[in-house]
Write an enzyme that holds these catalytic residues in place. Structure first.
Site, mmCIF file in Angstrom:
data_model
loop_
_atom_site.group_PDB
_atom_site.id
_atom_site.type_symbol
_atom_site.label_atom_id
_atom_site.label_comp_id
_atom_site.label_asym_id
_atom_site.label_seq_id
_atom_site.Cartn_x
_atom_site.Cartn_y
_atom_site.Cartn_z
ATOM 1 N N HIS A 219 0.876 -1.191 0.000
ATOM 2 C CA HIS A 219 0.000 0.000 0.000
ATOM 3 C C HIS A 219 0.908 1.234 0.000
ATOM 4 C CE1 HIS A 219 -3.414 2.485 0.714
ATOM 5 N NE2 HIS A 219 -3.749 2.151 1.953
ATOM 6 N N HIS A 258 -2.352 -2.423 -9.734
ATOM 7 C CA HIS A 258 -3.384 -1.853 -8.863
ATOM 8 C C HIS A 258 -4.575 -2.790 -8.808
ATOM 9 C CE1 HIS A 258 -6.112 1.020 -7.038
ATOM 10 N NE2 HIS A 258 -5.016 1.659 -6.667
ATOM 11 N N ASP A 309 2.205 5.565 -6.426
ATOM 12 C CA ASP A 309 3.445 5.523 -5.650
ATOM 13 C C ASP A 309 4.704 5.586 -6.514
ATOM 14 O OD1 ASP A 309 2.452 5.307 -2.970
ATOM 15 O OD2 ASP A 309 1.653 3.362 -3.554
HETATM 16 N N1 CMC Z 1 5.264 -6.361 -10.109
HETATM 17 C C1 CMC Z 1 5.267 -7.543 -10.734
HETATM 18 N N2 CMC Z 1 4.158 -8.279 -10.920
HETATM 19 C C2 CMC Z 1 3.012 -7.780 -10.454
HETATM 20 C C3 CMC Z 1 2.937 -6.553 -9.803
HETATM 21 C C4 CMC Z 1 4.133 -5.829 -9.628
HETATM 22 N N3 CMC Z 1 4.140 -4.658 -9.005
HETATM 23 N N4 CMC Z 1 1.655 -6.290 -9.449
HETATM 24 C C5 CMC Z 1 0.946 -7.339 -9.871
HETATM 25 N N5 CMC Z 1 1.758 -8.224 -10.467
HETATM 26 C C6 CMC Z 1 1.352 -9.496 -11.087
HETATM 27 C C7 CMC Z 1 1.222 -10.577 -10.032
HETATM 28 O O1 CMC Z 1 2.430 -11.282 -9.882
HETATM 29 C C8 CMC Z 1 0.122 -11.412 -10.596
HETATM 30 O O2 CMC Z 1 0.656 -12.198 -11.637
HETATM 31 P P1 CMC Z 1 0.237 -13.739 -11.787
HETATM 32 O O3 CMC Z 1 -1.250 -13.708 -12.025
HETATM 33 O O4 CMC Z 1 1.042 -14.196 -12.927
HETATM 34 O O5 CMC Z 1 0.597 -14.377 -10.477
HETATM 35 C C9 CMC Z 1 -0.790 -10.409 -11.283
HETATM 36 O O6 CMC Z 1 0.034 -9.305 -11.611
HETATM 37 C C10 CMC Z 1 -1.939 -9.948 -10.382
HETATM 38 O O7 CMC Z 1 -1.386 -9.478 -9.155
HETATM 39 P P2 CMC Z 1 -2.107 -9.583 -7.760
HETATM 40 O O8 CMC Z 1 -1.084 -9.551 -6.682
HETATM 41 O O9 CMC Z 1 -3.086 -10.717 -7.741
HETATM 42 O O10 CMC Z 1 -2.926 -8.225 -7.761
HETATM 43 P P3 CMC Z 1 -3.584 -7.574 -6.494
HETATM 44 O O11 CMC Z 1 -4.765 -6.844 -6.980
HETATM 45 O O12 CMC Z 1 -3.772 -8.566 -5.411
HETATM 46 O O13 CMC Z 1 -2.438 -6.593 -5.999
HETATM 47 C C11 CMC Z 1 -1.069 -4.747 -5.725
HETATM 48 C C12 CMC Z 1 -2.405 -5.249 -6.231
HETATM 49 C C13 CMC Z 1 -1.064 -3.235 -5.782
HETATM 50 C C14 CMC Z 1 -0.863 -5.181 -4.272
HETATM 51 C C15 CMC Z 1 0.077 -5.326 -6.592
HETATM 52 O O14 CMC Z 1 -0.067 -4.841 -7.905
HETATM 53 C C16 CMC Z 1 1.457 -4.997 -6.048
HETATM 54 O O15 CMC Z 1 1.978 -5.737 -5.209
HETATM 55 N N6 CMC Z 1 2.070 -3.880 -6.518
HETATM 56 C C17 CMC Z 1 3.352 -3.446 -5.970
HETATM 57 C C18 CMC Z 1 3.153 -2.669 -4.682
HETATM 58 C C19 CMC Z 1 2.556 -1.315 -4.937
HETATM 59 O O16 CMC Z 1 2.974 -0.587 -5.824
HETATM 60 N N7 CMC Z 1 1.582 -0.950 -4.113
HETATM 61 C C20 CMC Z 1 0.888 0.348 -4.223
HETATM 62 C C21 CMC Z 1 -0.513 0.164 -4.673
HETATM 63 S S1 CMC Z 1 -1.357 1.583 -5.297
HETATM 64 C C22 CMC Z 1 -1.381 2.815 -4.140
HETATM 65 C C23 CMC Z 1 -1.388 2.445 -2.725
HETATM 66 O O17 CMC Z 1 -2.233 1.671 -2.265
HETATM 67 O O18 CMC Z 1 -0.504 2.939 -2.034
#
Ligand code: CMC
Length: 373
Positions: A219, A258, A309
């Protein structure tokens, strides 16, 4: 059959009038006002008013809010004494969380009616930058600076952090960043705040819960991790190889992806432009250029967009912010949204208490301890 939705993805858990996100179109509105318009024409103070009252203020209402914020920026001496007791190496997010929890003890009002809680929302919003700036000074062995009486929220924040008056553009950039981060529907920290408020815990308790949730790298904690990654990469030439290797190792790249947006995060559009302009004005576009290479690579190879971010990291760094203040700055903005949601929750409260799908062992007899082995 399980009906669980892991991570509550797309589960609608509350009715809210505050913020709307269209993840497919990349649209974000606060009480119906487009965040692009707020970023172009508004100020953080005006945006906070909108979040708390549901409409943009008149000139008189805005002046009144600014006066209330200015009157609430200073912290009690005993509270500052408390900050001096914390180890200088404490993380600023931990200090902020501890501070908001402690501030509850300094609240002289006992009423929990809507007007008193609006007052608390204003006081908490006013106090947060003072806490962050005071900690920056205290951990470096300096006395905290008193806020300036007639300056904006963003200018005061920068002044208290550095002891210098910021130039107009830098103050404008921080103001826009605060507008962009002010609210985002039921993100994890806002949900945490609403869950706490739903038990009728007080606003300090709800905001403490929100800060805890914001601190994690999935987050708000992501912005600090983005900057740490850029610093590790070090130069523009190394960016592509670094990301290629990181993806090969199946690492998550902070600042991408996201839960709701399937297209450009509208907040990233502004932060990208400000990262570029700040870099050009500072004569060092390295962090922006590196970010662009990473963004293009991840878009092409993973189909993921930069989130709020990603570019906020290089924006804050180019402004001269210590890296570990990135997430506290996010909190200094989101406090307006958290408190708006807490007010909305109190106004129409029902305890938030979902269920878990039980996936543990079947009913099993109790075995006395001497028979276990
Ligand atoms: N880098 C690499 N792969 C990613 C990323 C990333 N940042 N984000 C998602 N993926 C991939 C993930 O590995 C998965 O692939 P697969 O289906 O092959 O396993 C697919 O995309 C779906 O990801 P998910 O984790 O199921 O998606 P989610 O909706 O649960 O997670 C998230 C959303 C924001 C937690 C995730 O995108 C993430 O970890 N991003 C990096 C951390 C980040 O930037 N957080 C800030 C979020 S936005 C503002 C805020 O809240 O502060």
């Amino acid at each position: 059959m399980s009906t669980t939705t892991e991570g509550l993805e797309d589960v609608v858990a509350a009715n809210s009038r505050i913020c709307d996100i269209d993840g497919k179109l990349g649209k974000l509105t606060y009480f119906g006002v487009d965040v692009h318009d707020l970023a172009k024409y508004s100020s953080f103070e005006e945006t906070a008013y909108l979040l708390w009252h549901g409409q943009l203020p008149t000139q008189g209402q805005l002046e009144e809010l600014k006066a209330q914020l200015n009157a609430s920026r200073s912290l009690p001496k005993r509270f500052i004494d408390l900050l001096w007791l914390l180890p200088p190496k404490s993380s600023p997010m931990e200090v902020l969380r501890t501070s908001i929890s402690a501030l509850a003890a300094f609240d002289a009002e006992s009423s929990g009616d809507a007007e008193s809680n609006l007052g608390r929302a204003i006081r908490l919003t006013a106090a947060m930058p003072t806490i962050v700036a005071s900690w920056e000074n205290i951990r470096n062995g300096r006395e905290p600076l008193a806020p300036l009486a007639d300056k904006s929220h963003a200018t005061n924040f920068l002044y208290m952090l550095t002891g210098k008056m910021p130039d107009d553009y830098t103050a404008h950039v921080l103001d826009v960043a605060l507008i962009l981060h002010a609210d985002h529907e039921l993100n994890a920290s806002t949900f945490a705040a609403r869950v706490a408020a739903g038990t009728l815990a007080n606003m300090y308790a709800a905001v403490t819960a929100a800060i805890s949730a914001l601190s994690g790298p999935l987050h708000g904690g992501a912005n600090e991790q983005v900057m740490r990654m850029l610093l590790r990469i070090g130069d523009v030439g190394g960016a592509e190889a670094y990301i290629q290797d990181a993806l090969a190792r199946k690492e998550r790249i902070m600042g991408f992806g996201h839960r709701v947006y399937r297209t450009e995060d509208p907040r990233a559009t502004h932060l990208r432009a400000m990262s570029k302009e700040l870099g050009e004005r500072a004569g060092d576009t390295r962090w922006y250029e590196m970010s662009r290479i990473i963004e293009e690579y991840i878009k092409q190879h993973k189909g993921l967009n930069a989130n709020v971010d990603f570019y906020s990291a290089s924006v804050y760094y180019t402004m001269g912010m210590p890296v570990d203040l990135d997430t506290p700055i996010f909190a200094c903005s989101r406090i307006s949204g958290w408190t708006a949601h807490v007010l909305e929750q109190y106004a129409n409260n029902r305890l938030i208490r979902p269920r878990a799908e039980y996936v543990g062992p079947k009913v099993t007899p109790y075995v006395p301890i001497e028979q276990r082995g």
